[in-house]
Motif scaffolding. Structure first.
Motif, PDB file in Angstrom:
ATOM      1  N   LEU A 143       0.812  -1.223   0.000  1.00 45.79           N
ATOM      2  CA  LEU A 143       0.000   0.000   0.000  1.00 45.79           C
ATOM      3  C   LEU A 143       0.844   1.270   0.000  1.00 45.79           C
ATOM      4  O   LEU A 143       0.285   2.369  -0.021  1.00 45.79           O
ATOM      5  CB  LEU A 143      -0.944   0.002   1.211  1.00 45.79           C
ATOM      6  CG  LEU A 143      -2.090  -1.008   1.189  1.00 45.79           C
ATOM      7  CD1 LEU A 143      -2.933  -0.886   2.453  1.00 45.79           C
ATOM      8  CD2 LEU A 143      -2.973  -0.808  -0.041  1.00 45.79           C
ATOM      9  N   LYS A 392      -7.272   4.138   0.481  1.00 44.95           N
ATOM     10  CA  LYS A 392      -6.806   2.791   0.133  1.00 44.95           C
ATOM     11  C   LYS A 392      -6.521   1.973   1.386  1.00 44.95           C
ATOM     12  O   LYS A 392      -6.838   0.777   1.451  1.00 44.95           O
ATOM     13  CB  LYS A 392      -5.551   2.887  -0.736  1.00 44.95           C
ATOM     14  CG  LYS A 392      -5.811   3.390  -2.139  1.00 44.95           C
ATOM     15  CD  LYS A 392      -4.523   3.485  -2.938  1.00 44.95           C
ATOM     16  CE  LYS A 392      -4.773   4.008  -4.352  1.00 44.95           C
ATOM     17  NZ  LYS A 392      -3.506   4.151  -5.118  1.00 44.95           N
ATOM     18  N   PHE A 396      -8.507  -1.528   2.418  1.00 48.29           N
ATOM     19  CA  PHE A 396      -7.771  -2.757   2.719  1.00 48.29           C
ATOM     20  C   PHE A 396      -8.022  -3.204   4.155  1.00 48.29           C
ATOM     21  O   PHE A 396      -8.280  -4.391   4.414  1.00 48.29           O
ATOM     22  CB  PHE A 396      -6.276  -2.520   2.489  1.00 48.29           C
ATOM     23  CG  PHE A 396      -5.420  -3.722   2.764  1.00 48.29           C
ATOM     24  CD1 PHE A 396      -5.234  -4.700   1.803  1.00 48.29           C
ATOM     25  CD2 PHE A 396      -4.784  -3.876   3.993  1.00 48.29           C
ATOM     26  CE1 PHE A 396      -4.443  -5.816   2.051  1.00 48.29           C
ATOM     27  CE2 PHE A 396      -3.986  -4.979   4.259  1.00 48.29           C
ATOM     28  CZ  PHE A 396      -3.824  -5.951   3.282  1.00 48.29           C
ATOM     29  N   SER A 476      -1.802 -10.246   3.559  1.00 50.81           N
ATOM     30  CA  SER A 476      -2.829 -10.384   2.524  1.00 50.81           C
ATOM     31  C   SER A 476      -4.011 -11.157   3.100  1.00 50.81           C
ATOM     32  O   SER A 476      -3.885 -11.830   4.134  1.00 50.81           O
ATOM     33  CB  SER A 476      -2.258 -11.141   1.322  1.00 50.81           C
ATOM     34  OG  SER A 476      -2.022 -12.500   1.674  1.00 50.81           O
TER      35      SER A 476
END
Length: 496
Positions: A143, A392, A396, A476
């Motif tokens: 990111l 962002k 996430f 992730s």
């Protein structure tokens, strides 16, 4: 007395007894003058040796919560929840002597070693498979806004670009200070350019504030649980830390006045929005109560507010600084999460007379900060890139938070208990199982997953054996799901 001893906990029995009695004293259940049971009587009642009770009472005496008397004979509560307090003539929070009863000890350094090892995934026994880190509360490198940052850096080498080769003002680059003012206005904090001091990171900001307000052996009040890193930072300053408990609405401010009267602190340190590590948010009513007590007793507040913009739902609660009408709040924020760690830039907001002193400390300790980092940060903000970055990060983080909570809730054979955080990048979770916390930590690492044990965030590791902090900002979705599966396997293997 209702004292339940849990012999499965790693916390020593005498500390369990001490903590239970302390809680009853602070809550007002045991008022000043209350006589505690004799040593032998309490030992018989709890099924422990008399020396264990004596040691618990000695710890309470050290904290000046009880006293031992010869006539009348026995142990008596000395803590009083006073509602009124007469100030000494000429009182200033900068002149009060610190309480000497709650000294930080070597155990903190041991805690911090483990905290660092888990954060950097270093120093523990090697796992046979890649370790999935749910321990480090950081933003994933994926990111980092590399495109925008590279754009700004390339412009530096162009003709007529920013001259970053020389010195910058001790207070900070004027371009960055102007950009910070714009950010603050969006948060209803109206600061002049002279009320902002640029620093390298939040710990440095706190150290600077400590140099202005604190002397050796002075006392501060901080929330419990508290970051081991922050405890160590205060230890290096030779400061006594008195902790105040928290619940789902943040600091339990109804305890605060009694602690102020008892210990006369010179500072209150708080993370009111998405607290580290609990992710709780201090309610609006408690924020006003905290400010009122700050004004009443002339005690400055350090407000750390780094994660407040990482919000997934709900209406933002105004910061203490935005509510502050007397200039008692020193506001600290950082760009490590919203830009990237390598930018290493943070800032403080305080009355001008304070920032002048902060600039002098900066000049005397570092001379100045890198103008290159400051310029990049100022351009990143002024071009609006920071708002894209925050969006962002929130997208996430919300995705991973929801995945984490769903996965934990779907694990039917393990009693995971938690409150869904409205922001931040970590979850404070209770594993309501009969497990040995040391065995669980080792087994989890053996299976390839790391996390932060909850007892690291309590002084002397006196609580939190059933708590863990799970960070979801640095993995992730696939890694997160696999990490929780490995953790659950470790829990199953650590039962009994």
């Amino acid at each position: 007395m209702n004292i339940h001893i849990d012999r499965q906990m790693s916390t020593p029995v005498y500390m369990q007894i001490k903590n239970i009695i302390k809680k009853q004293i602070l809550s007002g259940e045991m008022v000043s003058g209350f006589k505690l049971p004799p040593e032998r009587e309490l030992a018989k009642e709890t099924g422990v040796h008399r020396n264990t009770v004596i040691r618990a009472y000695e710890e309470l005496i050290k904290e000046e919560l009880i006293t031992s008397s010869v006539s009348p004979r026995g142990y008596f509560v000395t803590y009083s929840q006073q509602k009124e307090y007469k100030k000494v003539t000429g009182f200033s929070s900068r002149k009060y002597p610190g309480a000497l009863s709650y000294m930080l000890k070597d155990e903190y350094l041991q805690m911090d070693t483990l905290f660092s090892e888990l954060f950097y995934n270093d120093g523990l026994a090697k796992s046979e498979q890649k370790v999935i880190s749910l321990a480090a509360d950081i933003i994933t490198k994926n990111l980092y806004p590399r495109e925008h940052l590279n754009e700004i850096v390339k412009e530096l080498s162009s003709a007529g670009g920013f001259d970053w080769y020389g010195f910058s003002p001790a207070q900070g680059l004027l371009e960055l200070i102007s950009s910070i003012q714009g950010l603050l206005k969006r948060r209803n904090i109206h600061a002049t350019s002279k009320e902002i001091q640029v620093v390298s990171e939040t710990y440095e900001a706190i150290q600077f504030a400590a140099k202005i307000f604190l002397s050796s052996r002075d006392t501060i009040i901080a929330e419990e649980p508290i970051s081991p890193d922050m405890l160590q930072a205060f230890q290096f300053m030779d400061v006594n830390v008195i902790t105040i408990p928290m619940d789902e609405d943040g600091m339990e401010t109804h305890y605060l006045e009694g602690l102020i009267v008892k210990y006369r602190p010179k500072l209150i340190y708080t993370i009111p929005t998405f607290h580290f590590p609990t992710s709780s948010v201090l309610s609006l009513s408690r924020r006003y109560e905290l400010l009122e007590l700050s004004y009443k007793y002339d005690i400055p507040i350090i407000e750390e507010d780094c994660d407040s913009v990482i919000r997934y739902e709900g209406t933002p609660v105004p910061s203490l600084k935005a509510l502050d009408t007397m200039g008692n709040v020193i506001y600290i924020n950082s760009f490590i999460a919203t830009i990237c760690p390598g930018i290493r830039t943070a800032y403080m907001v305080a009355p001008e007379k304070i920032t002048r002193k902060l600039s002098m400390i900066m000049e005397n300790t570092q001379i100045f900060l890198s103008p290159l980092n400051q310029y990049i940060a100022s351009q990143f903000i002024s071009r609006g890139y920071i708002y894209d970055s925050i969006e962002k990060i929130c997208q996430f983080g919300r995705q991973n938070r929801d995945l984490l909570c769903r996965t934990l809730a779907a694990t039917e054979d393990i009693d995971y208990r938690f409150t869904v955080p409205k922001g931040g990048t970590s979850l404070w979770c209770c594993i309501n199982e009969n497990i040995n916390p040391k065995k669980l930590l080792c087994k989890a690492h053996e299976l390839g997953v790391s996390y932060m044990p909850g007892n690291l965030f309590f002084p002397f590791r006196s609580k939190g054996d059933d708590l863990v902090r799970l960070c979801y900002g640095n993995v992730s979705p696939d890694e997160l799901a696999e990490g929780i599966e490995r953790l659950s396997e470790a829990v199953r293997a650590s039962r009994g």
